[in-house]
Design a protein around this motif. Structure first.
Motif, mmCIF file in Angstrom:
data_model
loop_
_atom_site.group_PDB
_atom_site.id
_atom_site.type_symbol
_atom_site.label_atom_id
_atom_site.label_comp_id
_atom_site.label_asym_id
_atom_site.label_seq_id
_atom_site.Cartn_x
_atom_site.Cartn_y
_atom_site.Cartn_z
ATOM 1 N N PRO A 93 0.889 -1.260 0.020
ATOM 2 C CA PRO A 93 -0.038 0.004 -0.046
ATOM 3 C C PRO A 93 0.723 1.342 0.118
ATOM 4 C CG PRO A 93 -0.845 -1.384 1.800
ATOM 5 C CD PRO A 93 0.586 -2.138 1.012
ATOM 6 N N GLY A 94 0.474 2.159 -0.715
ATOM 7 C CA GLY A 94 1.252 3.586 -0.630
ATOM 8 C C GLY A 94 0.141 4.621 -0.119
ATOM 9 N N LEU A 95 -0.184 5.402 -1.249
ATOM 10 C CA LEU A 95 -1.222 6.417 -1.000
ATOM 11 C C LEU A 95 -2.547 5.938 -0.761
ATOM 12 C CD1 LEU A 95 0.133 9.503 -2.990
ATOM 13 C CD2 LEU A 95 0.109 9.346 -0.471
ATOM 14 N N ALA A 96 -2.877 4.803 -1.632
ATOM 15 C CA ALA A 96 -3.798 3.715 -1.086
ATOM 16 C C ALA A 96 -3.421 2.874 0.029
ATOM 17 C CB ALA A 96 -4.140 3.273 -2.485
ATOM 18 N N THR A 97 -4.611 2.621 0.789
ATOM 19 C CA THR A 97 -4.379 1.828 1.839
ATOM 20 C C THR A 97 -4.641 0.352 1.233
ATOM 21 O OG1 THR A 97 -6.386 2.743 2.776
ATOM 22 C CG2 THR A 97 -4.456 3.447 3.765
ATOM 23 N N SER A 98 -5.889 0.354 0.341
ATOM 24 C CA SER A 98 -6.333 -0.907 0.084
ATOM 25 C C SER A 98 -6.856 -0.735 -1.382
ATOM 26 C CB SER A 98 -7.154 -1.638 1.158
ATOM 27 O OG SER A 98 -8.107 -0.592 1.154
ATOM 28 N N TRP A 99 -7.006 -1.766 -2.107
ATOM 29 C CA TRP A 99 -7.703 -1.560 -3.256
ATOM 30 C C TRP A 99 -8.493 -2.991 -3.753
ATOM 31 C CZ3 TRP A 99 -2.464 -1.334 -2.800
ATOM 32 C CH2 TRP A 99 -1.572 -2.582 -3.167
ATOM 33 N N GLU A 100 -9.533 -2.816 -4.574
ATOM 34 C CA GLU A 100 -10.180 -3.822 -4.771
ATOM 35 C C GLU A 100 -10.480 -3.971 -6.399
ATOM 36 O OE1 GLU A 100 -14.461 -3.930 -3.227
ATOM 37 O OE2 GLU A 100 -13.121 -3.673 -1.221
ATOM 38 N N ILE A 101 -10.492 -5.058 -6.878
ATOM 39 C CA ILE A 101 -10.833 -5.349 -8.223
ATOM 40 C C ILE A 101 -11.955 -6.228 -8.423
ATOM 41 C CG2 ILE A 101 -9.676 -6.211 -10.525
ATOM 42 C CD1 ILE A 101 -6.955 -6.238 -8.872
ATOM 43 N N SER A 102 -12.728 -5.655 -9.386
ATOM 44 C CA SER A 102 -14.114 -6.326 -9.722
ATOM 45 C C SER A 102 -13.818 -7.765 -10.372
ATOM 46 C CB SER A 102 -14.927 -5.673 -10.423
ATOM 47 O OG SER A 102 -14.506 -5.319 -11.672
ATOM 48 N N SER A 103 -14.691 -8.886 -10.236
ATOM 49 C CA SER A 103 -14.685 -10.113 -10.460
ATOM 50 C C SER A 103 -14.532 -10.030 -12.194
ATOM 51 C CB SER A 103 -15.950 -10.876 -10.182
ATOM 52 O OG SER A 103 -16.984 -10.143 -10.686
ATOM 53 N N ASP A 104 -14.862 -9.107 -12.815
ATOM 54 C CA ASP A 104 -14.773 -8.992 -14.245
ATOM 55 C C ASP A 104 -13.389 -8.179 -14.750
ATOM 56 O OD1 ASP A 104 -15.180 -6.350 -13.831
ATOM 57 O OD2 ASP A 104 -16.937 -6.224 -15.300
ATOM 58 N N GLY A 105 -12.588 -7.836 -13.677
ATOM 59 C CA GLY A 105 -11.346 -7.044 -13.823
ATOM 60 C C GLY A 105 -11.220 -5.931 -14.495
ATOM 61 N N LEU A 106 -12.715 -5.223 -14.312
ATOM 62 C CA LEU A 106 -12.866 -4.047 -15.090
ATOM 63 C C LEU A 106 -12.778 -2.774 -14.355
ATOM 64 C CD1 LEU A 106 -14.885 -5.152 -18.364
ATOM 65 C CD2 LEU A 106 -12.580 -4.374 -18.305
ATOM 66 N N TYR A 108 -11.310 -0.917 -10.935
ATOM 67 C CA TYR A 108 -10.365 -0.834 -9.579
ATOM 68 C C TYR A 108 -10.892 0.038 -8.738
ATOM 69 C CZ TYR A 108 -7.295 -3.718 -12.163
ATOM 70 O OH TYR A 108 -6.560 -4.984 -12.933
ATOM 71 N N THR A 109 -11.076 -0.373 -7.505
ATOM 72 C CA THR A 109 -11.454 0.810 -6.555
ATOM 73 C C THR A 109 -10.440 0.840 -5.344
ATOM 74 O OG1 THR A 109 -13.795 -0.109 -6.777
ATOM 75 C CG2 THR A 109 -13.288 1.277 -4.693
ATOM 76 N N PHE A 110 -9.821 2.010 -5.210
ATOM 77 C CA PHE A 110 -8.767 2.322 -4.232
ATOM 78 C C PHE A 110 -9.402 3.072 -3.052
ATOM 79 C CE2 PHE A 110 -6.696 1.903 -8.478
ATOM 80 C CZ PHE A 110 -5.499 1.263 -8.090
ATOM 81 N N LYS A 111 -9.033 2.751 -1.921
ATOM 82 C CA LYS A 111 -9.315 3.334 -0.661
ATOM 83 C C LYS A 111 -8.066 4.180 -0.235
ATOM 84 C CE LYS A 111 -13.431 1.982 0.486
ATOM 85 N NZ LYS A 111 -14.395 2.968 0.340
ATOM 86 N N LEU A 112 -8.159 5.562 0.025
ATOM 87 C CA LEU A 112 -7.092 6.340 0.233
ATOM 88 C C LEU A 112 -6.648 6.651 1.569
ATOM 89 C CD1 LEU A 112 -7.611 8.987 -2.784
ATOM 90 C CD2 LEU A 112 -6.769 6.550 -2.984
ATOM 91 N N ARG A 113 -5.269 6.876 1.535
ATOM 92 C CA ARG A 113 -4.600 7.144 3.001
ATOM 93 C C ARG A 113 -5.381 8.377 3.476
ATOM 94 N NH1 ARG A 113 -0.815 4.370 5.276
ATOM 95 N NH2 ARG A 113 -0.284 3.347 3.477
ATOM 96 N N LYS A 114 -5.745 8.350 4.758
ATOM 97 C CA LYS A 114 -6.276 9.805 5.123
ATOM 98 C C LYS A 114 -4.953 10.635 6.055
ATOM 99 C CE LYS A 114 -10.818 8.197 5.607
ATOM 100 N NZ LYS A 114 -11.775 7.516 6.256
#
Lengths: 553, 312
Positions: A93-106, A108-114
């Protein structure tokens, strides 16, 4: 007039002899120990680190630069959503603390550092990400969560973004709330998440950029451990510690950093020996041995994620002849080149991706140095003993790069080897900018060329497709046209499963071995000599120079 | 034309008055006095010996050494000279970083340096003498035109001009020779012009004109042979300068291209190794030093012997 010249030569010669005497290695000198692991030592704060490097940065806006000397500074000022680990391209993790990839691979959701702030005080949030990445898009399909900004028009094309075909990949970037960013892709792109750790995807301060978009390349503002202070073109760049850095546990420890430009490798090394600089890049291979013997210096080395190769000009009828390519491949004694010109700091390459990378095909036998076999191929190619073969040109690199420390010497060695089977060749070299430009033109005056590559993100696609798939784009430096290879590259990019991708790339390497579009020469070991007091500097496979956790004893 | 033209005209008179045949010293051509005078000049003779030494080395190169100057032997790299620790008789002056025998490369380097000296001085000599003779003989506007161009060329720092020319023509030994030839043209042009002007009013020129010789014949068969002395001096001095300039260009990567064994290029190649293998850079430097020194001493000796103003 004449006498002055003679005097000059005299002085020159005697100076030479003098320094030679002075430099006769003392016997029984203690060999410098490799840096000891000091796991328990507590980092000390403060001090100035002076880094000597071969060339100046071109600009300091990561989206627009392509060269190592620019990224070297950007690495310390900016940060990306994901980080590569200290000594690999594994992600963390960098400026994003976590990320999620949808099952179809299309998606990408990034949760950012506060709680992260840019150096100018602007708060880091989803809108800053949308702004930073969105400004590279041709078609600004972006959505801010707050009031956002009007993204200024591009001054010039963002080269990495364009050459990686990101416009064909990224459909939209949306900030869904203050700390969430969603990337929507047009197609599955397996290396996408690794790409988000590359320099071009660094996050910049939108307010600083908006203030003067043209001046940003000389006045960079990011979230990184160091702040930009001053840039004296072709001389130095000064940085200072970012006192409000978000990850205090890791640094920064240094007060100040100076990146000095000292073009001549040997002069840079002498500066290091004299203690005028703290560390340096690209020592002459010949100087490494001396650095080892010097009690004031230590040497850090790492298996580089790189490949140096000899390319054939596939735009030229002559080199469409596979047998001729094979003749060259078997004629060149690459082991001698690695042993004696790389000074053992590397290994002979079988494939065009480094052996440390996943997907490396161990089964490929590699081309043996075999003069008899080379002669046989040459005869089968229609040029027995080199008869009727015109003199060919061997383009040799004028500069030291990590994958090829001395292009001209490598060229001279190859010239000798080719001569042994009856191929007459001559060396051609230009200054580096011209060399790269003219190489891309693939003119008829070019037969063989030396080039190489250091990986950006640890993905085989970043080597094989970018360098050798001539059917993908005219910008690819080896204009090799092979349907099977091209198809495999496409499959590799759109397959998500890494095991399956590895198989695809292994197949591609086998094709490369059979078709010999280029002759892989070596994977080098990257070496950095530094003063003994430097602690915790780690060479990264991508050649990025990261000073966040470095401290001085 | 008149078979019995004045003896000073043309070149054939020298052989007819060789000292062996000319019993009577009165009949001896003055050039033999000058040779005698030159031979008494010790430094000049020393220069000549050095030149002969390098010339022989260049001509006999393949006989003097068993190696090929461009054959790499990477595993033999950086062997020190025979007198240094670790040296072996196999490579008397050691090897360079490609494992090539340094002595061999220096001997073949003499070939390159002497050739480029001959070619570049030849270019300067021919073109310069021609232009200088035209300027000096016709005076008026051809003189102004030619000499102003020469002044412009001379106004450039000459190595800089050579770099500009090579940059335009492309790097390589041939172009470096051209460039050095071009930058040396004005020196010859000036000297020849001055000499031609001096000779112009002399009786033998008037005589030649009286018997009906054309301008061309007067310039090239009557006047020029009598201007030879200063040109020869300039040529021998220019030779040394040409070798130095070429070495400079090669050092900058604009002259001889690898793997050619040219002294300047060898110095450039050895520069990186100066702390580790002093011989790779130092020995070609010494070769340049002596070659240039040889030509300069020889040139100075010739000037003493030939220049009428320096005659006792």
């Amino acid at each position: 007039m004449m006498k002055k010249f003679v005097m000059l030569v005299c002085i020159f010669v005697f100076l030479g002899a003098g320094s030679a005497l002075a430099a006769t290695p003392k016997k029984g000198g203690t060999p410098a120990a490799e840096p000891k692991k000091e796991a328990v030592a507590k980092p000390k704060k403060g001090g100035t680190l002076v880094y000597g490097r071969g060339g100046d940065s071109v600009g300091l806006d990561p989206a627009y630069e392509t060269d190592g000397n620019s990224f070297m500074i950007c690495d310390n000022i900016f940060e990306a959503l994901v980080f590569y680990k200290d000594e690999s391209t594994a992600l963390e993790p960098g400026l994003a603390t976590s990320w999620e990839i949808s099952s179809d691979g299309l998606t990408y959701t990034f949760k950012l550092r506060k709680g992260v702030k840019f150096h100018d005080g602007t708060a880091f949030n989803a809108d800053a990400v949308v702004f930073s990445i969105g400004r590279m898009m041709k078609n600004r399909n972006v959505k801010f969560s707050g009031k956002g900004w009007e993204i200024p028009k591009q001054e010039r094309p963002p080269e990495y973004w364009v050459s990686m075909g990101m416009d064909d990949t990224v459909d939209a970037i949306e900030a869904t709330d203050e700390y969430t960013v969603v990337f929507k892709l047009k197609k599955v792109q397996a290396p996408f998440i690794a790409n988000m750790g590359m320099d071009f995807a660094d996050i910049i301060s939108p307010t600083a950029f908006i203030k003067d978009p043209k001046a940003f390349v000389r006045n960079p503002v990011g979230t990184g451990p160091f702040k930009f202070v001053k840039w004296v073109k072709d001389d130095r760049i000064n940085l200072e510690a970012n006192k409000d850095y978000w990850d205090k546990a890791k640094g920064p420890y240094l007060d100040k950093m100076v990146f000095r430009v000292i073009p001549e490798n040997s002069v840079r090394f002498l500066e290091l020996k004299a203690g005028n600089i703290t560390m340096m890049d690209f020592p002459n291979p010949a100087d490494i041995e001396m650095a080892r013997k010097d009690p004031k210096l230590q040497i850090i080395s790492q298996q580089g994620m790189n490949i140096g190769y000899l390319g054939f000009n596939h735009k030229k009828e002559l080199w469409k002849n596979l047998k001729l390519r094979l003749a060259v491949a078997h004629a060149i004694n690459r082991k001698a080149i690695v042993d004696k010109i790389y000074q053992g700091m590397g290994e002979v390459a079988k494939n065009c991706i480094p052996p440390t990378m996943w997907g490396y095909n161990k089964e490929v036998p590699g081309y043996d140095y075999d003069v008899a076999l080379a002669k046989k191929y040459l005869a089968e190619a229609g040029y027995p003993e080199g008869k009727d073969l015109p003199e060919i040109t061997l383009w040799s690199m004028p500069v030291a790069r990590p994958y090829n420390p001395e292009g001209l010497k490598v060229g001279v060695a190859m010239l000798g080897d080719l001569g042994k089977i009856g191929i007459k060749a001559r060396i051609v070299s230009y200054d580096w900018g011209t060399y790269l430009k003219r190489q891309r033109e693939q003119g008829q005056d070019m037969d063989l060329f030396q080039l190489g590559w250091t990986g950006d993100n640890g993905d085989p696609d970043n080597f094989l497709a970018v360098l050798f798939d001539g059917m993908e784009s005219a910008a690819v430096r080896t204009q090799w046209q092979n349907e099977d290879f091209h198809r495999l590259m496409g499959e590799g990019r759109t397959t998500v499963d890494q095991g399956k991708r590895a198989e695809i790339y292994k197949k591609a390497q086998q094709i490369m071995y059979d078709e010999c579009p280029v002759l892989p020469i070596a994977h080098s070991i990257v070496v950095s000599p530094e003063l003994k007091k430097v602690r915790n500097f780690k060479l990264h496979p991508t050649n990025s120079v990261r000073m966040k956790s470095v401290w001085l004893q | 034309m008149n078979e019995n033209a004045p003896a000073k005209m043309g070149w054939g008179h020298l052989a007819a008055r060789c000292p062996l045949r000319a019993r009577n010293p009165e009949e001896r051509h003055p050039i033999f006095d000058q040779i005698e005078k030159f031979l008494k000049n010790k430094t000049g003779v020393a220069g000549l010996i050095i030149i002969v030494f390098f010339t022989l080395a260049a001509i006999l190169a393949p006989l003097l050494t068993p190696y090929d100057p461009n054959e790499n032997a990477l595993y033999e790299q950086l062997k020190p000279p025979v007198w240094a620790e670790g040296g072996a008789a196999k490579n008397l002056l050691g090897t360079d970083d490609m494992g090539r025998d340094l002595l061999t490369r220096m001997i073949y380097g003499a070939r390159v340096s002497l050739t480029l000296g001959v070619v570049s001085v030849g270019i300067a000599f021919l073109v310069g003498s021609f232009l200088g003779a035209i300027a000096g003989y016709y005076k008026g506007w051809p003189d102004s035109l030619i000499m102003r161009i020469m002044d412009i060329i001379l106004a450039f720092p000459h190595i800089l001009l050579a770099i500009v020319i090579v940059a335009y023509l492309g790097p390589g030994l041939r172009n470096a020779m051209m460039a050095i030839g071009i930058i040396n043209i004005p020196r010859f042009a000036r000297i020849v012009r001055a000499s031609v002007m001096e000779e112009y009013g002399k009786d033998y020129v008037t005589a030649a004109r009286a018997v009906g010789a054309g301008n061309r014949r007067i310039i090239f068969n009557a006047i020029l042979p009598n201007c030879l002395a200063p040109i020869i001096v300039q040529a021998s001095l220019g030779f040394g300068a040409a070798i130095l300039d070429a070495a400079g260009l090669s050092f900058l990567g604009l002259g001889a291209q690898p793997p050619m064994s040219e002294w300047g290029a060898m110095i450039a190649q050895g520069r990186q190794l100066i702390l580790r293998a002093w011989w790779v850079m130092t020995l070609p430097g010494i070769a340049i030093l002596f070659a240039v020194l040889g030509f300069n001493l020889f040139g100075d000796g010739l000037r003493d012997a030939l220049d009428p103003r320096l005659r006792d």
